[in-house]
Structures are given as C-alpha cells and as structure tokens.
Scaffold this motif. Structure first.
Motif, PDB file in Angstrom:
ATOM      1  N   GLN A   6       0.830  -1.193   0.000  1.00 15.83           N
ATOM      2  CA  GLN A   6       0.000   0.000   0.000  1.00 15.83           C
ATOM      3  C   GLN A   6       0.872   1.254   0.000  1.00 15.83           C
ATOM      4  O   GLN A   6       2.071   1.171   0.240  1.00 15.83           O
ATOM      5  N   PRO A   7       0.270   2.384  -0.279  1.00 15.17           N
ATOM      6  CA  PRO A   7       1.062   3.624  -0.370  1.00 15.17           C
ATOM      7  C   PRO A   7       1.927   3.887   0.874  1.00 15.17           C
ATOM      8  O   PRO A   7       3.005   4.449   0.766  1.00 15.17           O
ATOM      9  N   ASP A   8       1.435   3.466   2.040  1.00 13.59           N
ATOM     10  CA  ASP A   8       2.231   3.700   3.255  1.00 13.59           C
ATOM     11  C   ASP A   8       3.237   2.588   3.508  1.00 13.59           C
ATOM     12  O   ASP A   8       3.930   2.580   4.527  1.00 13.59           O
ATOM     13  N   GLY A   9       3.324   1.633   2.587  1.00 15.32           N
ATOM     14  CA  GLY A   9       4.337   0.591   2.720  1.00 15.32           C
ATOM     15  C   GLY A   9       3.846  -0.697   3.346  1.00 15.32           C
ATOM     16  O   GLY A   9       4.579  -1.692   3.376  1.00 15.32           O
ATOM     17  N   LEU A  70      11.376   3.003  11.264  1.00 14.63           N
ATOM     18  CA  LEU A  70       9.964   2.769  10.940  1.00 14.63           C
ATOM     19  C   LEU A  70       9.119   2.719  12.208  1.00 14.63           C
ATOM     20  O   LEU A  70       8.069   3.372  12.293  1.00 14.63           O
ATOM     21  N   ASP A  71       9.595   1.967  13.194  1.00 16.08           N
ATOM     22  CA  ASP A  71       8.866   1.876  14.467  1.00 16.08           C
ATOM     23  C   ASP A  71       8.695   3.264  15.078  1.00 16.08           C
ATOM     24  O   ASP A  71       7.632   3.613  15.572  1.00 16.08           O
ATOM     25  N   GLU A  83       7.821   8.586   3.704  1.00 22.05           N
ATOM     26  CA  GLU A  83       8.845   8.115   4.643  1.00 22.05           C
ATOM     27  C   GLU A  83       8.511   6.716   5.143  1.00 22.05           C
ATOM     28  O   GLU A  83       9.370   5.837   5.196  1.00 22.05           O
ATOM     29  N   LEU A  84       7.235   6.553   5.526  1.00 23.91           N
ATOM     30  CA  LEU A  84       6.787   5.245   6.008  1.00 23.91           C
ATOM     31  C   LEU A  84       7.080   4.174   4.959  1.00 23.91           C
ATOM     32  O   LEU A  84       7.597   3.102   5.253  1.00 23.91           O
ATOM     33  N   PRO A 164      15.938   5.776  -6.318  1.00 19.04           N
ATOM     34  CA  PRO A 164      15.921   5.804  -4.853  1.00 19.04           C
ATOM     35  C   PRO A 164      16.151   7.211  -4.304  1.00 19.04           C
ATOM     36  O   PRO A 164      17.028   7.913  -4.779  1.00 19.04           O
ATOM     37  N   ARG A 165      15.364   7.560  -3.331  1.00 13.90           N
ATOM     38  CA  ARG A 165      15.482   8.846  -2.626  1.00 13.90           C
ATOM     39  C   ARG A 165      15.314  10.081  -3.523  1.00 13.90           C
ATOM     40  O   ARG A 165      15.670  11.171  -3.155  1.00 13.90           O
TER      41      ARG A 165
END
Length: 316
Positions: A6-9, A70-71, A83-84, A164-165
């Motif tokens: 999903q978009p948030d990873g 991530l946490d 970012e997520l 990437p990035r």
DNA sequence: CGTCGCCA
DNA sequence: TGGCGACGG
C-alpha cells in the motif's frame, strides 16, 4: 516484495496478518512472463559462502536501522506516507516460510524450480552454461562472473521506475548482455573480468580496493593481466588488499553448484492446489485466481507448442 | 507489480 | 482501445 504494498508501505496480508505480497507477485508475474513466451526456471538461494558474511552482516544492520526508524515513525504517528513507505521497503524480510510457500506455489503452477546448494546466482549461471536455459534473468551482474552465457536484466520490471530517494522516474527497458561479446569488446577473459570486479568490490570483498573504480580497474587489468602482477609492479598497494584474491576468484570460477536432478520442463498445474493455497489459505479472490489459472493454462499450452515447433524445425 | 474498472 | 487511478490480501 518491495513493490506490492500500500502507499504507506504496508504489505498485502491475509486475514490472519500473514504477508502475501510475495505470493501475489509470483503468481501474476509468472503468468505474464509465460504469456510473453518466456519459460522461467526459478532458482532459490541456498547457504551463502562464508566469505559473504561481512556483506550480509552489513545488509542486516541497514535493515535493523530501517526497522527502528519505521517503528519510531509509527509511534510518533506523524510520519509522512513517503517516509513510512521508504523504511517499510528497506526493512523487507523474506522468511524461510515465505520462501517455502513460494516454492510450493510455483510447483503447483507446474513451473520448474531449483534449490541451489549455495549461491542462486552461481547455480543459474551453471544451468545456463550447461545449455539448459537460454539466459539467466537477474539484476545482478554477478551472473556473468559466474559464467552465464547471457544475462537479461530488467526481465520482469517494465515501464517507469523511481530512482531511490529522488522523485525522478526513469524508463526501464530489458537489457541483454552476452558474455562472449562483452569479453570480446573489452578484449579480456572471464578471469580478468572477475579480477576487475574484485578490484571494484564484490559481495565477497564489498570495499574492493579503495580508490579504484571501474575505469582504473579495467586499465590495470588490461595492462597487467591480473591483480597479482599489478601488485608486484607496484600499481596496487599490497596493504590495501585485505582479502584473499585467489579464494574470491575461486568462488566465481568454481562455485558450489549441482546438476538439477529433475527435468526443467513445464508441468500441468494443480488447479485445486492453487485455489486451496491462495483462496482458502490466504484469502485471494476466487474469481481472480480462477481467471488467472485459465490464462496460465493457455499460456503454457502455447509455450509448449512453440517448444515442440522449435524441436521439429531443428529436426527438419 | 499487475489487474480491474472507469472514462474518454 | 488506451490512459489512469484504485486496489489487491
């Protein structure tokens, strides 16, 4: 694994929270490949050689750091979706269970699989050099060092890919590299290509020799033939070599591989088995799976027909 | 990443 | 038919 989320990873998961992105990707992508007339043989990595442990340790650390970030982002609850996603993708893990389930799915689909004793890349190159496949498909140039006759990069990724990035997208096209042609153009042997790789850095000597990039490495090997001579002549300082050259060279020239025991032909698929695994076990949509199985059967009939035709053409 | 449905 | 965005599990 990296892309199907999903978009948030968050990866795709079944009702029990088990990740299913790998099954989704393997299933639909394999069918697409077959529809293009390519018969894949999947090679699974075995136990890596001890010389790779430094590189694997480094990758593990990067992953653990990404997991921490991530946490943290999740805990704060203010993280940007981008970012997520970035840190989710960086913390991807392929568990043993996922690998075994992937093999099971491919087997049910009737797609040949091979368990490599050690490096998958080496095994794939070996199979290719035996003439059992037309090319290896990989993103890794290592294939060529291991002696693959042909390497196809970007076989399965089409269209645009994000750098990437950066928010920049580049068009990705399949790329074919033929070992013999490459060596002829460069005027070197495979042993020398391996030496160039060792100077730049491989999985077995990740740092390479500091200060030597692709151009210098090529020039040095062209001039001196091999690393040892370049060292003797003072072109490469002995102190900078922190690894055993002969040992690494040998990992590429004589890797641990095995002859495949079963044949590498397409088999009929086990439709019920596929539905059991994807629909019953992992909550895939039944209609979609049924529809995909029909496409799979059709693509395989056509692929096999083409093979038979090729065989006949050769005969006459 | 690949599919599906919507829309032009 | 092809482009686009949402969704898949």
């Amino acid at each position: 694994m990296a892309a199907i989320r999903q978009p948030d990873g968050t990866p795709l998961m079944d009702s029990q929270g088990r990740v299913t992105s790998h099954l989704n990707g393997l299933f639909y992508r394999t069918i697409s490949i077959l529809e293009e007339g390519v018969i894949p043989i999947y090679v699974f990595d075995g136990k890596p050689p001890e010389q790779k442990s430094e590189e694997l340790e480094r990758r593990k650390k990067v992953k653990e750091e990404a997991e921490r970030r991530l946490d943290q982002l999740k805990k704060e609850g203010t993280g940007e979706i981008k970012e997520l996603k970035k840190y989710s993708q960086m913390s991807i893990k392929l568990t043993n269970e996922m690998a075994e389930e992937s093999k099971k799915l491919l087997d049910l689909m009737g797609i040949p699989i091979i368990q490599a004793p050690s490096e998958g890349e080496a095994e794939a190159a070996y199979i290719n050099s035996l003439g059992l496949s037309w090319a290896t498909g990989s993103q890794d140039y290592d294939s060529l060092l291991f002696g693959a006759t042909r390497l196809v990069r970007n076989l399965t990724i089409t269209g645009k890919r994000k750098l990437p990035r950066k928010d920049v997208y580049v068009e990705i096209k399949p790329e074919l590299i033929e070992l013999a042609e490459l060596l002829r153009k460069l005027g070197i042997t495979r042993e020398q290509l391996i030496d160039i790789a060792i100077l730049i850095g491989t999985d077995y000597d990740p740092e390479g020799i500091k200060g030597i990039g692709i151009k210098t490495a090529y020039r040095i090997i062209k001039k001196y033939g091999k690393i040892e001579t370049a060292v003797e002549k003072g072109e490469v300082s002995k102190q900078k070599i922190t690894f055993n050259i002969e040992e690494i060279r040998n990992l590429f020239l004589n890797p641990l591989v095995k002859r495949p025991e079963n044949n590498l032909e397409l088999k009929d698929c086990d439709e019920e088995g596929i539905e059991e695994l994807l629909v019953k076990e992992h909550d895939f949509n039944e209609e979609r799976v049924k529809n995909a199985i029909e496409r799979l059967k059709k693509a395989k009939r056509e692929a096999k027909g083409a093979e038979r035709q090729k065989g006949l053409d050769q005969w006459f």
